[in-house]
Write a protein that holds these residues in place. Structure first.
Motif, PDB file in Angstrom:
ATOM      1  N   ARG A  97      24.227  46.130  36.346  1.00 59.72           N
ATOM      2  CA  ARG A  97      24.716  45.839  37.699  1.00 59.72           C
ATOM      3  C   ARG A  97      25.558  46.998  38.226  1.00 59.72           C
ATOM      4  O   ARG A  97      25.470  47.360  39.413  1.00 59.72           O
ATOM      5  CB  ARG A  97      25.533  44.547  37.694  1.00 59.72           C
ATOM      6  CG  ARG A  97      24.729  43.310  37.313  1.00 59.72           C
ATOM      7  CD  ARG A  97      25.585  42.058  37.386  1.00 59.72           C
ATOM      8  NE  ARG A  97      24.897  40.908  36.781  1.00 59.72           N
ATOM      9  CZ  ARG A  97      25.370  39.677  36.787  1.00 59.72           C
ATOM     10  NH1 ARG A  97      26.542  39.414  37.365  1.00 59.72           N
ATOM     11  NH2 ARG A  97      24.693  38.695  36.216  1.00 59.72           N
ATOM     12  N   LEU A  98      26.383  47.579  37.369  1.00 60.37           N
ATOM     13  CA  LEU A  98      27.197  48.717  37.786  1.00 60.37           C
ATOM     14  C   LEU A  98      26.309  49.913  38.145  1.00 60.37           C
ATOM     15  O   LEU A  98      26.557  50.612  39.138  1.00 60.37           O
ATOM     16  CB  LEU A  98      28.179  49.103  36.683  1.00 60.37           C
ATOM     17  CG  LEU A  98      29.323  48.125  36.399  1.00 60.37           C
ATOM     18  CD1 LEU A  98      30.168  48.619  35.237  1.00 60.37           C
ATOM     19  CD2 LEU A  98      30.193  47.934  37.634  1.00 60.37           C
ATOM     20  N   LEU A  99      25.286  50.151  37.340  1.00 60.96           N
ATOM     21  CA  LEU A  99      24.370  51.263  37.623  1.00 60.96           C
ATOM     22  C   LEU A  99      23.619  51.044  38.934  1.00 60.96           C
ATOM     23  O   LEU A  99      23.438  51.978  39.723  1.00 60.96           O
ATOM     24  CB  LEU A  99      23.382  51.429  36.464  1.00 60.96           C
ATOM     25  CG  LEU A  99      23.971  51.907  35.138  1.00 60.96           C
ATOM     26  CD1 LEU A  99      22.905  51.943  34.060  1.00 60.96           C
ATOM     27  CD2 LEU A  99      24.598  53.289  35.298  1.00 60.96           C
ATOM     28  N   LEU A 100      23.183  49.816  39.172  1.00 56.49           N
ATOM     29  CA  LEU A 100      22.490  49.518  40.429  1.00 56.49           C
ATOM     30  C   LEU A 100      23.438  49.659  41.614  1.00 56.49           C
ATOM     31  O   LEU A 100      23.025  50.093  42.698  1.00 56.49           O
ATOM     32  CB  LEU A 100      21.895  48.110  40.370  1.00 56.49           C
ATOM     33  CG  LEU A 100      20.667  47.940  39.474  1.00 56.49           C
ATOM     34  CD1 LEU A 100      20.255  46.471  39.405  1.00 56.49           C
ATOM     35  CD2 LEU A 100      19.507  48.788  39.984  1.00 56.49           C
ATOM     36  N   VAL A 111      32.949  53.373  46.111  1.00 55.85           N
ATOM     37  CA  VAL A 111      33.270  52.106  46.773  1.00 55.85           C
ATOM     38  C   VAL A 111      32.354  50.992  46.274  1.00 55.85           C
ATOM     39  O   VAL A 111      32.810  49.896  45.921  1.00 55.85           O
ATOM     40  CB  VAL A 111      33.148  52.255  48.306  1.00 55.85           C
ATOM     41  CG1 VAL A 111      33.146  50.888  48.984  1.00 55.85           C
ATOM     42  CG2 VAL A 111      34.294  53.093  48.846  1.00 55.85           C
ATOM     43  N   CYS A 112      31.045  51.263  46.223  1.00 51.90           N
ATOM     44  CA  CYS A 112      30.084  50.231  45.825  1.00 51.90           C
ATOM     45  C   CYS A 112      30.258  49.861  44.358  1.00 51.90           C
ATOM     46  O   CYS A 112      30.272  48.673  44.002  1.00 51.90           O
ATOM     47  CB  CYS A 112      28.666  50.730  46.086  1.00 51.90           C
ATOM     48  SG  CYS A 112      27.414  49.431  46.071  1.00 51.90           S
ATOM     49  N   CYS A 113      30.392  50.850  43.493  1.00 53.26           N
ATOM     50  CA  CYS A 113      30.552  50.577  42.068  1.00 53.26           C
ATOM     51  C   CYS A 113      31.891  49.909  41.789  1.00 53.26           C
ATOM     52  O   CYS A 113      31.985  49.000  40.954  1.00 53.26           O
ATOM     53  CB  CYS A 113      30.434  51.881  41.277  1.00 53.26           C
ATOM     54  SG  CYS A 113      30.377  51.650  39.497  1.00 53.26           S
ATOM     55  N   GLY A 114      32.938  50.344  42.487  1.00 49.45           N
ATOM     56  CA  GLY A 114      34.247  49.718  42.308  1.00 49.45           C
ATOM     57  C   GLY A 114      34.248  48.267  42.736  1.00 49.45           C
ATOM     58  O   GLY A 114      34.828  47.402  42.055  1.00 49.45           O
ATOM     59  N   LEU A 158      32.514  46.256  40.126  1.00 50.84           N
ATOM     60  CA  LEU A 158      33.371  46.074  38.956  1.00 50.84           C
ATOM     61  C   LEU A 158      34.401  44.972  39.193  1.00 50.84           C
ATOM     62  O   LEU A 158      34.643  44.121  38.325  1.00 50.84           O
ATOM     63  CB  LEU A 158      34.076  47.390  38.624  1.00 50.84           C
ATOM     64  CG  LEU A 158      35.003  47.373  37.409  1.00 50.84           C
ATOM     65  CD1 LEU A 158      34.214  47.042  36.149  1.00 50.84           C
ATOM     66  CD2 LEU A 158      35.705  48.711  37.265  1.00 50.84           C
ATOM     67  N   PHE A 159      34.999  44.966  40.378  1.00 49.63           N
ATOM     68  CA  PHE A 159      35.971  43.916  40.697  1.00 49.63           C
ATOM     69  C   PHE A 159      35.303  42.540  40.705  1.00 49.63           C
ATOM     70  O   PHE A 159      35.903  41.550  40.277  1.00 49.63           O
ATOM     71  CB  PHE A 159      36.618  44.189  42.055  1.00 49.63           C
ATOM     72  CG  PHE A 159      37.716  45.211  41.994  1.00 49.63           C
ATOM     73  CD1 PHE A 159      38.816  45.029  41.182  1.00 49.63           C
ATOM     74  CD2 PHE A 159      37.650  46.362  42.760  1.00 49.63           C
ATOM     75  CE1 PHE A 159      39.829  45.972  41.119  1.00 49.63           C
ATOM     76  CE2 PHE A 159      38.646  47.320  42.706  1.00 49.63           C
ATOM     77  CZ  PHE A 159      39.740  47.120  41.883  1.00 49.63           C
ATOM     78  N   MET A 160      34.077  42.479  41.200  1.00 49.82           N
ATOM     79  CA  MET A 160      33.371  41.203  41.200  1.00 49.82           C
ATOM     80  C   MET A 160      33.065  40.745  39.776  1.00 49.82           C
ATOM     81  O   MET A 160      33.198  39.558  39.442  1.00 49.82           O
ATOM     82  CB  MET A 160      32.080  41.322  42.008  1.00 49.82           C
ATOM     83  CG  MET A 160      31.199  40.063  41.935  1.00 49.82           C
ATOM     84  SD  MET A 160      32.056  38.549  42.466  1.00 49.82           S
ATOM     85  CE  MET A 160      31.871  38.688  44.250  1.00 49.82           C
ATOM     86  N   GLY A 180      28.400  46.043  46.940  1.00 47.60           N
ATOM     87  CA  GLY A 180      28.920  46.122  45.582  1.00 47.60           C
ATOM     88  C   GLY A 180      29.302  44.761  45.038  1.00 47.60           C
ATOM     89  O   GLY A 180      29.011  44.428  43.880  1.00 47.60           O
ATOM     90  N   LEU A 181      29.954  43.941  45.862  1.00 45.47           N
ATOM     91  CA  LEU A 181      30.321  42.587  45.445  1.00 45.47           C
ATOM     92  C   LEU A 181      29.066  41.759  45.150  1.00 45.47           C
ATOM     93  O   LEU A 181      29.018  41.002  44.176  1.00 45.47           O
ATOM     94  CB  LEU A 181      31.153  41.912  46.533  1.00 45.47           C
ATOM     95  CG  LEU A 181      32.568  42.454  46.755  1.00 45.47           C
ATOM     96  CD1 LEU A 181      33.204  41.779  47.967  1.00 45.47           C
ATOM     97  CD2 LEU A 181      33.431  42.245  45.528  1.00 45.47           C
TER      98      LEU A 181
END
Length: 242
Positions: free
Chosen positions: A22-25, A52-55, A58-60, A128-129
């Motif tokens: 998911r992080l890579l996507l 921004v998208c990966c962060g 990650l938070f999600m 990202g979320l």
């Protein structure tokens, strides 16, 4: 219980690989949006959108799965965790990204720049979320949609976006005569003044600083012809506002 034991009891290797995917996507989705922005030399490019998208993803992930060890095997919660809302971590991304978006919005003459880039960053955080939550198809469609909209709306501008903006600056020695000439020329150019400033200097010259909009940018040839027809113009500049 050791750290490795706790790690293996919370997530199995397949689940860990799924979260890493998911992080890579999220990086891939963010780079797709950032690539379109960087081609237009915008304030936020590929690196910013990827982070921004990966962060946000990650938070999600932390918000959705980071508190799994607070639940017992039978579904009961540890003492003190009842009523907790782990989703609040992801919710703060929505408001937190606003501070980053505000940094790419600024006023240049009579035009506010960076609104589309800021909205794109906000939308990228949403993707990202979505990716972190595991809704990969929705995240893919959203990425594809925003990229297509950015490209199409830039190529086929509508409404006020279809009008080009120019900043015109003049230094003249006879302001009264120039006022009438400038008004007539703007009418011929079919240009509308959106912002103006006129200052009279101590040496008797007058400074004009105008922001105008029309269908096409005012070209160098048009500006040169106007200057050659009016000897009272001492200096002039024409700067397109992107």
């Amino acid at each position: 219980m050791s750290f490795l034991q706790a790690l293996h009891t919370q997530f199995n290797p397949a689940q860990v690989m799924d979260l890493c995917l998911r992080l890579l996507l999220a990086c891939l989705f963010g780079s797709a949006i950032g690539f379109e922005r960087s081609k237009r030399f915008k304030e936020a490019g590929i690196r910013t959108h990827i982070i921004v998208c990966c962060g946000a993803a990650l938070f999600m992930i932390v918000s959705k799965y980071g508190f799994a060890d607070l639940t017992m095997a039978d579904g009961s919660s540890f003492s003190g965790t009842r009523g907790a809302d782990p989703a609040r971590v992801a919710a703060q991304v929505v408001s937190g990204i606003s501070f980053l978006c505000a940094g790419v919005i600024f006023k240049n003459s009579g035009t506010v720049k960076g609104l589309t880039t800021a909205a794109g960053l906000w939308f990228t955080a949403g993707i990202g979320l979505t990716t972190g939550a595991g809704m990969l198809l929705i995240a893919f469609v959203a990425t594809l949609l925003v990229c297509l909209l950015q490209i199409l709306m830039h190529r086929y501008a509508v409404g006020a976006d279809a009008y080009a903006a120019n900043r015109l600056q003049f230094t003249v020695k006879n302001g009264f005569e120039f006022n009438r000439s400038l008004t007539e020329q703007l009418a011929l150019w079919d240009a509308q003044v959106t912002e103006s400033r006129i200052d009279r200097s101590k040496d008797g010259t007058t400074e004009y600083d105008l922001t105008v909009r029309r269908r096409d940018e005012i070209s160098y040839e048009e500006m040169k012809a106007f200057m050659e027809a009016h000897e009272e113009i001492l200096r002039a500049s024409n700067s397109p506002i992107r």
